[in-house]
Design an enzyme around this catalytic site. Structure first.
Site, PDB file in Angstrom:
ATOM      1  N   LYS A   1       0.537  -1.202  -0.455  1.00 21.23           N
ATOM      2  CA  LYS A   1      -0.301  -0.137   0.171  1.00 21.23           C
ATOM      3  C   LYS A   1       0.551   1.356   0.213  1.00 21.23           C
ATOM      4  CE  LYS A   1      -3.826  -1.019   0.038  1.00 21.23           C
ATOM      5  NZ  LYS A   1      -5.338  -0.544  -0.730  1.00 21.23           N
TER       6      LYS A   1
ATOM      7  N   SER B   1       0.554  -9.850  -1.442  1.00 21.86           N
ATOM      8  CA  SER B   1       0.915  -8.604  -0.547  1.00 21.86           C
ATOM      9  C   SER B   1       0.734  -8.094   0.698  1.00 21.86           C
ATOM     10  CB  SER B   1      -1.029  -8.146  -1.501  1.00 21.86           C
ATOM     11  OG  SER B   1      -2.116  -9.021  -0.651  1.00 21.86           O
TER      12      SER B   1
END
Length: 408
Positions: free
Chosen positions: A59, A309
């Site tokens: 992110k 992720s």
């Protein structure tokens, strides 16, 4: 229509520009080979370890790209965001690096480590609602009333471009890859990865993966536009998004080969596999791409690569997930067994179990119940086993000894 002829919100040039901006800020995360997954698929399988990125997930790439491009006047107004945890940490860290004040709305049930990390980077955290979508509403309202700039977790071209820098790296690190699997919530990561891959290597198959009980993309793609889910429930809180973003949806609809779903059991198995065999700590949202490889429902051309992720997982949730994953993989066995209500009956049952080499973890002795005969008691057992074959052996042994074990 060729990729280069499509008018999409983000281009590979945008991603390349984001990569230059991010070069002094992010880590170039490693790509490692998984022997366990390679053996399972019969060909090389690799993992892109964004769980080792700064702030614990991919992110920071999108958040920093978006925020670095704000004007001085916008930076002075501060930023606001909404997140279950990973985007929160990315925004908070980017804000600290850029000297911007930040406020982040997070669900009331957000994991404590993610809350502490977000506050630790200097952001003001406001807890509201139970989903990311509810937090987004609160963040948008604050942006409108205060003038703070909304840093959306996935629905902005700069955010998508930043996330796409992962694909620039993985193509250099593993140029022979034929299939790339990406965990998917709102779609920013999937859209960014697809933008790069389909521009540079259109032969590579790009697959988005969602949690089955929080999968907004399949019905949205079928409808040809973003659709909202009526409800969601998944351990993969990082991708529990009820509606795809408009920007990523356009890209996913045009470029991504397929979006598939995985169930909670398979997500648990994937997380345990990464811990046991790969020595990698990942969160449930980061495990869904691996889960798609375990499901056995996809034809995967190898070499394949799964993007891990994120790795920001609550230790309390991790303990539950480990137990759940062990149960779903046959390492735990829960049985209900009735024995005579007489001295020594429970001891005899436990002695019999000892001969099977199953480790008794919990015993619940129920003497009375609406379905229990007056001269019997019901014993609930949690057993630790060596796997599915051992489970069958334990059940068969108890049956041969005259018991009637019922699997729970």
């Amino acid at each position: 229509m060729p990729v280069e002829d499509r008018v999409l919100p983000v281009t590979v040039a945008d991603v390349e520009a984001a990569a230059q901006l991010l070069e002094p800020v992010i880590r170039r995360t490693p790509v490692v080979r998984s022997r366990a997954l390679s053996d399972l698929l019969g060909g090389p399988v690799y993992l892109k370890c964004e769980n080792q990125q700064r702030a614990g997930s991919f992110k920071i790439r999108g958040a920093y790209t978006r925020m670095a491009r704000l004007s001085d006047e916008e930076k002075a107004r501060g930023v606001v965001a909404a997140s279950a945890g990973n985007h929160a940490q990315g925004v908070a860290l980017a804000a600290r690096l850029l000297g911007i004040e930040s406020r982040v709305y997070m669900p009331v049930g957000a994991p404590l480590p993610k809350l502490d990390a977000t506050r630790g980077y200097g952001a003001e955290v406001v807890l509201t609602g139970s989903t990311v979508d509810e937090c987004l509403s609160s963040a948008l309202a604050h942006a409108e009333s205060s003038g703070a700039v909304m840093i959306h977790p996935f629905d902005h071209p700069d955010v998508v471009a930043g996330q796409g820098t992962i694909a620039l790296e993985l193509l250099e690190q593993q140029p022979e890859v034929k299939t790339v699997l990406v965990s998917t919530g709102g779609g920013g990561l999937l859209a960014g990865v697809a933008t790069v891959i389909k521009a540079r290597r259109p032969d590579i198959r790009v697959i988005g993966v969602q949690a089955q009980t929080a999968a907004a993309y399949p019905p949205s793609l079928a409808a040809g536009k973003p659709e909202s889910l009526p409800s969601m429930s998944t351990m993969a809180d990082g991708i529990a998004v009820g509606r795809p973003g408009d920007v990523p949806f356009t890209i996913v609809d045009n470029l991504v080969d397929e979006v598939v779903t995985v169930d909670e059991e398979t997500i648990s198995r994937a997380l345990i596999l990464m811990l046991e065999r790969q020595k990698l700590l990942i969160e449930p949202a980061g495990a869904v791409a691996v889960a798609a490889l375990l499901g056995g429902q996809l034809e995967i051309e190898t070499p394949a690569l799964a993007v891990l992720s994120g790795g920001n997982v609550d230790p309390l949730l991790l303990m539950r997930l480990i137990r759940h994953g062990l149960a779903s993989s046959g390492r735990y066995l829960r049985l209900q067994v009735r024995v005579p209500d007489s001295p020594g009956s429970l001891a005899a049952l436990l002695m019999r179990l000892a001969t099977t080499d199953a480790n008794v973890m919990e015993v619940e002795h129920v003497r009375t119940g609406p379905h229990t005969p007056v001269n019997e008691v019901e014993v609930a057992l949690w057993l630790e086993t060596r796997g599915p074959a051992h489970c069958e052996q334990v059940v068969a042994d108890l049956t041969a000894a005259g018991y009637q074990p019922q699997r729970d």
